[in-house]
Design a protein around this motif. Sequence first.
Motif, PDB file in Angstrom:
ATOM      1  N   ARG A   1      -9.051  11.676   3.554  1.00  0.00           N
ATOM      2  CA  ARG A   1     -10.442  12.133   3.552  1.00  0.00           C
ATOM      3  C   ARG A   1     -10.559  13.558   3.027  1.00  0.00           C
ATOM      4  NH1 ARG A   1     -12.659  14.541   8.626  1.00  0.00           N
ATOM      5  NH2 ARG A   1     -10.948  15.106  10.020  1.00  0.00           N
ATOM      6  N   PHE A   2      -9.457  14.305   3.047  1.00  0.00           N
ATOM      7  CA  PHE A   2      -9.464  15.662   2.503  1.00  0.00           C
ATOM      8  C   PHE A   2      -9.180  15.671   1.007  1.00  0.00           C
ATOM      9  CE2 PHE A   2      -8.159  16.063   6.971  1.00  0.00           C
ATOM     10  CZ  PHE A   2      -9.204  16.839   7.442  1.00  0.00           C
ATOM     11  N   ASN A   3      -8.530  14.595   0.547  1.00  0.00           N
ATOM     12  CA  ASN A   3      -8.185  14.494  -0.866  1.00  0.00           C
ATOM     13  C   ASN A   3      -8.428  13.051  -1.306  1.00  0.00           C
ATOM     14  OD1 ASN A   3      -7.124  14.562  -3.411  1.00  0.00           O
ATOM     15  ND2 ASN A   3      -5.119  15.330  -2.834  1.00  0.00           N
ATOM     16  N   PRO A   4      -9.694  12.661  -1.509  1.00  0.00           N
ATOM     17  CA  PRO A   4     -10.008  11.269  -1.833  1.00  0.00           C
ATOM     18  C   PRO A   4      -9.308  10.766  -3.088  1.00  0.00           C
ATOM     19  CG  PRO A   4     -11.999  12.476  -1.248  1.00  0.00           C
ATOM     20  CD  PRO A   4     -10.901  13.496  -1.392  1.00  0.00           C
ATOM     21  N   GLY A   5      -8.980  11.679  -4.000  1.00  0.00           N
ATOM     22  CA  GLY A   5      -8.277  11.263  -5.209  1.00  0.00           C
ATOM     23  C   GLY A   5      -6.811  10.969  -4.981  1.00  0.00           C
ATOM     24  N   GLY A   6      -6.303  11.393  -3.828  1.00  0.00           N
ATOM     25  CA  GLY A   6      -4.914  11.111  -3.473  1.00  0.00           C
ATOM     26  C   GLY A   6      -3.951  12.192  -3.917  1.00  0.00           C
ATOM     27  N   TYR A   7      -2.846  12.272  -3.221  1.00  0.00           N
ATOM     28  CA  TYR A   7      -1.802  13.234  -3.571  1.00  0.00           C
ATOM     29  C   TYR A   7      -0.934  12.748  -4.729  1.00  0.00           C
ATOM     30  CZ  TYR A   7      -3.125  15.817   0.571  1.00  0.00           C
ATOM     31  OH  TYR A   7      -3.842  16.550   1.488  1.00  0.00           O
ATOM     32  N   LYS A   8      -1.181  11.514  -5.150  1.00  0.00           N
ATOM     33  CA  LYS A   8      -0.521  10.967  -6.333  1.00  0.00           C
ATOM     34  C   LYS A   8      -1.618  10.409  -7.248  1.00  0.00           C
ATOM     35  CE  LYS A   8       3.551   9.733  -3.581  1.00  0.00           C
ATOM     36  NZ  LYS A   8       4.367   8.637  -3.029  1.00  0.00           N
ATOM     37  N   PRO A   9      -2.433  11.290  -7.808  1.00  0.00           N
ATOM     38  CA  PRO A   9      -3.601  10.826  -8.578  1.00  0.00           C
ATOM     39  C   PRO A   9      -3.231   9.942  -9.756  1.00  0.00           C
ATOM     40  CG  PRO A   9      -3.191  13.173  -8.943  1.00  0.00           C
ATOM     41  CD  PRO A   9      -2.318  12.761  -7.795  1.00  0.00           C
ATOM     42  N   GLU A  10      -2.017  10.100 -10.247  1.00  0.00           N
ATOM     43  CA  GLU A  10      -1.595   9.269 -11.377  1.00  0.00           C
ATOM     44  C   GLU A  10      -1.498   7.790 -10.989  1.00  0.00           C
ATOM     45  OE1 GLU A  10       2.173  10.504  -9.230  1.00  0.00           O
ATOM     46  OE2 GLU A  10       0.223  11.379  -9.733  1.00  0.00           O
ATOM     47  N   LEU A  11      -1.474   7.512  -9.656  1.00  0.00           N
ATOM     48  CA  LEU A  11      -1.367   6.130  -9.192  1.00  0.00           C
ATOM     49  C   LEU A  11      -2.684   5.585  -8.662  1.00  0.00           C
ATOM     50  CD1 LEU A  11       2.043   6.325  -7.263  1.00  0.00           C
ATOM     51  CD2 LEU A  11       1.628   5.478  -9.581  1.00  0.00           C
ATOM     52  N   SER A  12      -3.721   6.397  -8.699  1.00  0.00           N
ATOM     53  CA  SER A  12      -4.985   5.988  -8.082  1.00  0.00           C
ATOM     54  C   SER A  12      -5.582   4.751  -8.739  1.00  0.00           C
ATOM     55  CB  SER A  12      -5.994   7.141  -8.110  1.00  0.00           C
ATOM     56  OG  SER A  12      -6.289   7.504  -9.452  1.00  0.00           O
TER      57      SER A  12
ATOM     58  N   TRP B   1       0.818  -1.227   0.000  1.00  0.00           N
ATOM     59  CA  TRP B   1       0.000   0.000   0.000  1.00  0.00           C
ATOM     60  C   TRP B   1       0.846   1.269   0.000  1.00  0.00           C
ATOM     61  CZ3 TRP B   1      -0.284  -4.038   3.480  1.00  0.00           C
ATOM     62  CH2 TRP B   1       0.369  -3.870   4.692  1.00  0.00           C
ATOM     63  N   ALA B   2       2.138   1.151   0.250  1.00  0.00           N
ATOM     64  CA  ALA B   2       3.027   2.319   0.162  1.00  0.00           C
ATOM     65  C   ALA B   2       3.110   2.864  -1.255  1.00  0.00           C
ATOM     66  CB  ALA B   2       4.431   1.950   0.647  1.00  0.00           C
ATOM     67  N   PHE B   3       2.637   2.093  -2.234  1.00  0.00           N
ATOM     68  CA  PHE B   3       2.770   2.480  -3.636  1.00  0.00           C
ATOM     69  C   PHE B   3       1.436   2.877  -4.266  1.00  0.00           C
ATOM     70  CE2 PHE B   3       6.698   0.479  -2.707  1.00  0.00           C
ATOM     71  CZ  PHE B   3       7.617   1.090  -3.542  1.00  0.00           C
ATOM     72  N   GLY B   4       0.494   3.292  -3.439  1.00  0.00           N
ATOM     73  CA  GLY B   4      -0.803   3.700  -3.952  1.00  0.00           C
ATOM     74  C   GLY B   4      -0.901   5.192  -4.216  1.00  0.00           C
ATOM     75  N   GLY B   5      -2.133   5.654  -4.414  1.00  0.00           N
ATOM     76  CA  GLY B   5      -2.371   7.047  -4.763  1.00  0.00           C
ATOM     77  C   GLY B   5      -2.339   8.009  -3.591  1.00  0.00           C
ATOM     78  N   MET B   6      -2.229   7.489  -2.376  1.00  0.00           N
ATOM     79  CA  MET B   6      -2.132   8.312  -1.157  1.00  0.00           C
ATOM     80  C   MET B   6      -3.388   9.146  -0.921  1.00  0.00           C
ATOM     81  SD  MET B   6       0.791   7.433   0.125  1.00  0.00           S
ATOM     82  CE  MET B   6       0.626   5.776  -0.566  1.00  0.00           C
TER      83      MET B   6
ATOM     84  N   ALA C   1       7.757   6.993  -3.345  1.00  0.00           N
ATOM     85  CA  ALA C   1       7.600   5.785  -2.540  1.00  0.00           C
ATOM     86  C   ALA C   1       8.887   4.976  -2.474  1.00  0.00           C
ATOM     87  CB  ALA C   1       6.462   4.933  -3.087  1.00  0.00           C
ATOM     88  N   VAL C   2       9.533   4.766  -3.614  1.00  0.00           N
ATOM     89  CA  VAL C   2      10.781   4.007  -3.606  1.00  0.00           C
ATOM     90  C   VAL C   2      11.816   4.696  -2.715  1.00  0.00           C
ATOM     91  CG1 VAL C   2      12.753   3.286  -5.016  1.00  0.00           C
ATOM     92  CG2 VAL C   2      10.426   2.886  -5.831  1.00  0.00           C
ATOM     93  N   GLY C   3      11.929   6.006  -2.845  1.00  0.00           N
ATOM     94  CA  GLY C   3      12.887   6.745  -2.045  1.00  0.00           C
ATOM     95  C   GLY C   3      12.587   6.666  -0.558  1.00  0.00           C
ATOM     96  N   ALA C   4      11.304   6.776  -0.185  1.00  0.00           N
ATOM     97  CA  ALA C   4      10.920   6.724   1.227  1.00  0.00           C
ATOM     98  C   ALA C   4      11.192   5.356   1.831  1.00  0.00           C
ATOM     99  CB  ALA C   4       9.447   7.083   1.384  1.00  0.00           C
ATOM    100  N   VAL C   5      10.921   4.301   1.068  1.00  0.00           N
ATOM    101  CA  VAL C   5      11.191   2.955   1.577  1.00  0.00           C
ATOM    102  C   VAL C   5      12.691   2.728   1.699  1.00  0.00           C
ATOM    103  CG1 VAL C   5      10.923   0.491   1.173  1.00  0.00           C
ATOM    104  CG2 VAL C   5       9.032   2.032   0.648  1.00  0.00           C
ATOM    105  N   LYS C   6      13.443   3.128   0.687  1.00  0.00           N
ATOM    106  CA  LYS C   6      14.902   2.980   0.757  1.00  0.00           C
ATOM    107  C   LYS C   6      15.462   3.676   1.985  1.00  0.00           C
ATOM    108  CE  LYS C   6      16.450   2.319  -4.029  1.00  0.00           C
ATOM    109  NZ  LYS C   6      17.210   2.916  -5.159  1.00  0.00           N
ATOM    110  N   ARG C   7      15.053   4.938   2.182  1.00  0.00           N
ATOM    111  CA  ARG C   7      15.522   5.707   3.343  1.00  0.00           C
ATOM    112  C   ARG C   7      15.189   4.973   4.630  1.00  0.00           C
ATOM    113  NH1 ARG C   7      19.190   7.846   4.782  1.00  0.00           N
ATOM    114  NH2 ARG C   7      20.151   7.045   2.936  1.00  0.00           N
ATOM    115  N   SER C   8      13.987   4.414   4.711  1.00  0.00           N
ATOM    116  CA  SER C   8      13.574   3.712   5.921  1.00  0.00           C
ATOM    117  C   SER C   8      14.444   2.495   6.189  1.00  0.00           C
ATOM    118  CB  SER C   8      12.104   3.298   5.811  1.00  0.00           C
ATOM    119  OG  SER C   8      11.258   4.422   5.823  1.00  0.00           O
ATOM    120  N   VAL C   9      14.694   1.718   5.150  1.00  0.00           N
ATOM    121  CA  VAL C   9      15.527   0.518   5.320  1.00  0.00           C
ATOM    122  C   VAL C   9      16.946   0.914   5.733  1.00  0.00           C
ATOM    123  CG1 VAL C   9      16.498  -1.510   4.182  1.00  0.00           C
ATOM    124  CG2 VAL C   9      14.138  -0.809   3.688  1.00  0.00           C
TER     125      VAL C   9
END
Length: 332
Positions: A16-27, A8-13, A284-292
Amino acid sequence: MKTSLGIWAFGGMATRFNPGGYKPELSGASTVEKVRTAVGGLGDLIDDYEFHYPQELNRDNLGQVREALAGHGIYAVATGTHLNPRFGKGGLSSPDDAVRQEALTEAFEAAALAGEVGAQMILWPGVEGYNYPFQTPYKESWARFIDGIGQVAALCAENGTTLFLEHKNSEPAMKIFMRNIGMTLHVIHTLRGQGIDNVQVNMDWQHLIMNGENLAEYAALLAAEGLLGHQHANSGWGTFDDDNMVGATAFMETLELALELRRAGYGDNGERLGFDLYPYTEDAVGAVKRSVLQWGFIDSVASKIDEVELRRAQQAKDAVRAYELVYAALGA
């Protein structure tokens, strides 16, 4: 220690304020597309993946998902009850017999799939609760809730699957029944009294931080009880389920957790460090890499803390000496 990642880290984000997501291209991205992006970008940083049933993983897409995983495995199948509007007022705890049976059926199907693919199962009861005083018959709802978990756990046991329970205080239900470690242990010990002993805890770090629950303390407590089953690694500000990158906040608490996981031998029996991240506006890839990578640094610092001297300091409840040792490990 091996790793896993919630896809789910790779979804549209969506929020409730932005149901379309902050990454609408991934929705509209399919699970297969998300997996390909994750595997292609993360490679061997992540060993296996986690999915919600049936929204992200089901029998219809299982073959394609496995192909996209390119040798990576499915570590956990999580219930997706909170993603189904049918269960907005509860699933396993619903006073409506028909609704409850649908929720049980869906959970049974998730358990069966987990057993078939050799995965563990996560049950996060985010919709099992209430929003208002006077809304809910507490005793009856709790009885239905625990009975439902017991039925799911019993099916998991038949398949050799461990059921991980994950608590959270609020959202989507404003008052989730199983909202702290104590209530989670109440569920587990009630089931143990019924002879059901394949239930452990999935520690979602931000869920504990939101409650003011100390990560290291509860890891030590759960390990002592043989209940430390899984980790969902993340961080946050402490008031909402931010699911930010590991180590972005609560650094010292995370470092102490790393120490206690080492003391407990966590990972020696196949336990995973799962990453549960929701990078609203970050790559998403960058955030996961940083976390690991940040976890790797934190864990390496934990390995440098003088364990013998720290034990002595803790025996004397000497916080000054303890921090001298911690900062020495940090290079101070």
